[in-house]
Design an enzyme around this catalytic site. Structure first.
Site: not given
Ligand code: AGP
Length: 608
Positions: A2, A27, A74, A100-101, A481, A485, A488, A504, A603
């Site tokens: 937030c 944000r 948020w 915020n929190g 992963e 990363k 991309e 193999h 995204k």
């Protein structure tokens, strides 16, 4: 997270608040609101959606007043609606709060306030805090806020104002940033320095447990129990762009470094040390329902699919429930075997991935119970599932997913515990997992503190056109992963492979020009992966190994090693992935790539 801003001074507050909120839009948020003291009362305007919606509502009827505050939300508790948007009022309507929190004990506080006749309009923990402050108010806002916060557990950054104390703002911080902006005949408060730059570069950072009392010509910092403490005044050196990235060169790096805090937020309020279990109300899964589950399917895309693979290992190992992992894009068009005893878990950071949404709708249609592990509150997937859990890792701006991945794995560990403690896991084993989870934030920080070592390793990828990532067991998805990363954001082709499978086929690729990254913590298959490293070395391959401390065996074989702390086998991916995130970042920077917005990528893939 937030955005928070407050203003007290000689100027009209509304335009200052709105501009400051615009400075914090980057944000990520889903609703906004302002409160301004005028005509002896508090004028509040708030709206779901972007700031432009709120600005439209204010058009031609901006509140008049020189003391006010603004908030971009948020959502963590309650959907992103106008009613849930901040500011929130106390029972009397004479005190307003922005926050915020996460107030961890808000449920208990709300229950007590309801019993005393309080009426709540929203689903938020913030409104509960506003009512608590209002109930404790006896003509001194500062003391009422301090008293309320002494009863609160959890993280907060707040600003409070009262119609009965015009010209005063109270701010407080515990876990969520609050910074004071000191002007000439005016003072401000914000959650982010970017909101202050138009007015001042002189700032005072509150620390956890501290409060501030602001008026136009003065400010005082205190704690919840001491009326005055001294704090240094700092000067903001950064420009706006740098501030928005928290001082980091890219959002991706900022988000990698946020992981100690983000997984803390993912776990916050859910871990039950005493019973070695977890409490996740959002799953809406009674013990009876959980016991009925005969099979689990986890469906996702990309990085979220990698975390799903780790979830499979956790669930099958600890809860002994057969679990399949499906690419959402495949699942949605297959004729999957799904029934009322099947639990489907959809994992999605954005909550808007079209394939994942379609897969969960198909599963629902076939009678499955569907859970969502989602970061964006109020997103489509989070609204279509029967229950679930928000990752609460804050907005992930970088296209390459990092903190969402580790939060997904932690969330899957908690879901696993939920099932395992019902079926197969002992109390002591459960406590062992809870303890290991609680140690992760500090352990991640230890890894991040060694980032410069990874930056040095990145040069080994200079000129590379291919790379191979190897792992076994629960670290095979980490190899996948790490390879994702790298490709991309640096555009170097990279492949993740089960280490034993390399012989193999992919072993034909091995030569001194292709970096081979091996994820090799001291887990149950450590001895096996040593052999795989020897196979690579025998063909002239050069290995970078992610290891635990004092691994002499692999240190002798690898060109370079990077050490991560030890944890339970099934939790090792949360630590072993961090150096791979950093490695991909530094390689991409070395190659001059656009780290935050890689070519061709979005995204959130909201199309098929
Ligand atoms: C991850 O770095 C990628 N950006 C991508 O694979 C992403 O994980 C995938 O598109 C799924 O997104 P979601 O988690 O928002 O559903």
């Amino acid at each position: 997270m937030c955005g928070i801003v407050g203003y007290v001074g000689p100027k009209q507050a509304t335009p200052i608040l709105m501009e400051a909120l615009r400075r914090m839009e980057y944000r990520g948020y889903d609703s906004a609101g302002i409160a301004v003291l005028n005509n002896g009362g508090i004028e509040i305007h708030k709206a779901a959606g972007k700031l432009s919606v709120l600005a439209g509502e204010l058009e031609g009827r901006e509140p008049v007043g020189t003391t006010g505050m603004g908030h971009t939300r948020w959502a963590t508790h309650g959907a992103p609606t106008t009613v849930n948007a901040h500011p929130h009022l106390d029972q009397s309507g004479r005190i307003a709060l922005i926050h915020n929190g996460i107030i961890e004990n808000s449920t208990a506080i709300k229950k007590a306030l309801l019993a005393r006749g309080h009426v709540f309009l929203s689903e938020t923990d913030t409104e509960v805090l506003a009512h608590l402050i209002g109930e404790l108010y006896e003509g001194n806002l500062e003391e009422a806020v301090a008293a309320a916060l002494r009863d609160v557990d959890g993280a907060y950054g707040i600003v409070v104002l009262s119609a009965d104390e015009p010209g005063t703002l109270i701010a407080a911080r515990n876990g969520s940033p609050i910074v004071l902006g000191l002007g000439e005949g005016e003072n401000l408060v914000a959650s982010d320095q970017s909101a202050l730059l138009d007015h001042t570069r002189s700032v005072v950072y509150l620390d956890n447990g501290e409060m501030a009392v602001l008026s136009a010509n003065s400010y005082r910092v205190r704690t919840l129990t001491t009326r005055q403490i001294d704090k240094p005044v700092n000067q903001i050196e950064w420009d706006l762009a740098t501030i928005e990235r928290g001082g980091f060169d890219h959002f991706m790096l900022k988000e990698i470094f946020e992981q100690p805090e983000s997984i803390e937020n993912t776990m916050r309020g859910h871990l039950l040390e005493e019973t070695g279990n977890v409490r996740v109300y959002g799953l809406k899964l009674s013990d009876t329902d959980a016991k009925k589950v005969k099979r689990i399917i986890i469906t996702a895309c990309g990085t979220s699919w990698h975390s799903a693979l780790i979830g499979k290992s956790m669930i099958e190992e600890l809860a002994r429930i057969p679990t399949d992992v499906e690419y959402a894009s495949e699942f949605r068009y297959r004729n999957p075997i799904v029934d009322s005893e099947t639990l489907v878990i959809a994992i999605s950071q954005s909550g808007e991935t079209a394939d994942t949404l379609a897969a969960l709708l198909e599963a629902k249609q076939r009678g499955a119970r569907v859970l969502g592990l989602v970061n964006v509150v109020g997103s489509t997937i989070s609204r279509e599932v029967h229950g679930g859990m928000y990752l609460r890792c804050g907005p992930e701006i970088g296209v390459a997913s990092t903190k969402a991945f580790t939060s997904q794995v932690v969330a899957l560990a908690m879901v696993t515990l939920r099932f395992a403690r019902l079926r197969t896991m002992s109390l002591l084993e459960g406590r062992r997992y809870i303890d290991a989870l609680q140690q992760l934030p500090a352990q991640i920080q230890q890894v991040l503190d060694c980032a410069p070592e990874i930056e040095k390793l990145a040069s080994r990828f200079d000129g590379a056109t291919n790379a191979l990532y190897l792992g076994r067991g629960v670290n095979f998805p980490v190899a996948l992963e790490g390879a994702l990363k790298l490709k991309e954001i640096s555009y170097i082709h990279a492949e993740g492979y089960p280490a034993a499978e390399m012989k193999h086929g992919p072993i034909a690729l091995i030569d001194e020009n292709m970096p081979v990254v091996v994820v090799a913590p001291r887990d149950a298959v450590h001895g096996k992966i040593v052999s795989n490293i020897q196979e690579v070395r025998a063909r002239g391959g050069k290995v970078i190994a992610i290891v635990n401390k004092n691994d002499e065996e692999i240190s002798r074989l690898a060109e370079a090693t990077f050490i991560v702390p030890e944890t339970l086998d099934l939790l090792t991916p949360i630590l072993t992935v961090i150096p791979l995130q950093l490695l991909s970042y530094y390689v991409a920077v070395n190659r001059g790539c656009n780290v935050d917005q890689p070519r061709n990528l979005a995204k959130s893939v909201t199309v098929e």
